[in-house]
Enzyme design. Sequence first.
Site, PDB file in Angstrom:
ATOM      1  N   SER A 177       9.644  40.581   3.192  1.00 27.24           N
ATOM      2  CA  SER A 177       9.422  40.322   4.620  1.00 27.24           C
ATOM      3  C   SER A 177       8.039  40.705   5.116  1.00 27.24           C
ATOM      4  O   SER A 177       7.567  40.157   6.102  1.00 27.24           O
ATOM      5  CB  SER A 177      10.491  41.045   5.441  1.00 27.24           C
ATOM      6  OG  SER A 177      10.478  42.424   5.156  1.00 27.24           O
ATOM      7  N   HIS A 205      14.310  35.473   4.441  1.00 25.78           N
ATOM      8  CA  HIS A 205      13.092  34.702   4.754  1.00 25.78           C
ATOM      9  C   HIS A 205      12.966  33.435   3.918  1.00 25.78           C
ATOM     10  O   HIS A 205      11.936  32.761   3.977  1.00 25.78           O
ATOM     11  CB  HIS A 205      11.845  35.576   4.551  1.00 25.78           C
ATOM     12  CG  HIS A 205      11.770  36.669   5.556  1.00 25.78           C
ATOM     13  ND1 HIS A 205      11.192  36.512   6.795  1.00 25.78           N
ATOM     14  CD2 HIS A 205      12.256  37.930   5.525  1.00 25.78           C
ATOM     15  CE1 HIS A 205      11.299  37.632   7.477  1.00 25.78           C
ATOM     16  NE2 HIS A 205      11.950  38.517   6.731  1.00 25.78           N
ATOM     17  N   LYS A 235      16.360  33.693  11.627  1.00 25.54           N
ATOM     18  CA  LYS A 235      14.983  33.293  11.303  1.00 25.54           C
ATOM     19  C   LYS A 235      14.891  31.761  11.303  1.00 25.54           C
ATOM     20  O   LYS A 235      14.777  31.170  12.367  1.00 25.54           O
ATOM     21  CB  LYS A 235      14.548  33.967  10.007  1.00 25.54           C
ATOM     22  CG  LYS A 235      14.653  35.512  10.136  1.00 25.54           C
ATOM     23  CD  LYS A 235      14.096  36.250   8.991  1.00 25.54           C
ATOM     24  CE  LYS A 235      14.529  37.714   8.960  1.00 25.54           C
ATOM     25  NZ  LYS A 235      14.147  38.529  10.114  1.00 25.54           N
TER      26      LYS A 235
END
Length: 387
Positions: A177, A205, A235
Amino acid sequence: MIDLKKELADLEQKGLYRKMRLLESEQAVRVRIDGKEVINFCSNDYLGLASDSRLKQAAKQAVDRYGTGSGASRLICGNTYLQQKLEEELAEFKNSESCLVFSSGYTANLGMISALASRDSLIFSDRFNHASIVDGAILSRARFKRYGHCDTRELEELLKGSGSGSRKLIITDSVFSMDGDIAPLKDIARLADKYEAEVMVDEAHATGVLGERGRGALEYLGVDNIGIQMGTLSKAFGSYGGYACGRRELRELFINKARPFIYTTGLPPAVAAASLKALEIIKAEPQRRVRLLDNADHLRRGLGALGFDTMRSQTPVIPVFVGGSGAAVEFSRRLFDRGIFAQAIRPPAVPRGAARLRLTVSALHTKEDMDTALDNIGNTGRELCLI
Ligand code: PMP
């Protein structure tokens, strides 16, 4: 009384004091923050879905039908059709037998790890893993062994020395991250096989970002023998919530044993509805992913050409190495004044002496946005003698 003032003053003196900025517009590429219009390079809303009208519509319809809060934990009376539908769809997307949705990615890691490991287990964790993995390991009370970042040689040494008899769990972010690099998942899976360990991978991610169908780093790297995956809907999905995917029994185990699932209120139905819509878009619009990765390449290459160190980034998470915390904060502050929003990341989120700007790219950034950022980052970096 605990001397809180002193504690805060200490943080300030070390350049580690944190303050929240106020977002005054919706989550987007151009945002209004603390009264100023800026181009946003901090958001994890990689595909630009957080303010997509289709997600908004889906959430509004769900509010009309199911109300706002979910009222109780899912095991009591907070489990609706929408959460279950989301789980079915995510399991299919992730090519897994089952999926369980948690209230956030953070609680997913806490719940999964503490359900999978106990006092007599061994957890092997990459040094740069997300804080929620570390916290999950603490909650599990397992013995915790950290290996150097992506260092499979050290991981093997640790596995070799661990003997047999205890449950062994290797946990790694797939995309890190704060660094934007990708874990050597193939090698990790091979070691797990050799030393009879299980691997759990955090695709927070990577989901919606990597792989031909956006399934994540496992798809991108062609790895199909890692059995436990988690990720977040906060995300690329532009929504909220975490999930665990894997074989059928995992879902049952988490429902029965994961305290951060059992003892918290279920995800609000409207949030699940937004995630369902996001998944539909992720599957139907691969061009968003192509644009995102193109944008990331453009920005990363531009930063490199200016003389910045983007570390080992290969993804839309792009660190700009600075070193000292004070310098990173000053870099970020000056950029903000120039209309570029890029947050400074300091210890303990990154190792001491490795403070950085962390830029994230969206599929909705234009080349012009990125070139404006590059001009300003270059000028500011020169002022601060960083390049
Ligand atoms: N894992 C990783 C690698 C993350 O970066 C994050 C979010 N920063 C999480 C887990 C937690 O996800 P959430 O924000 O949904 O709690």
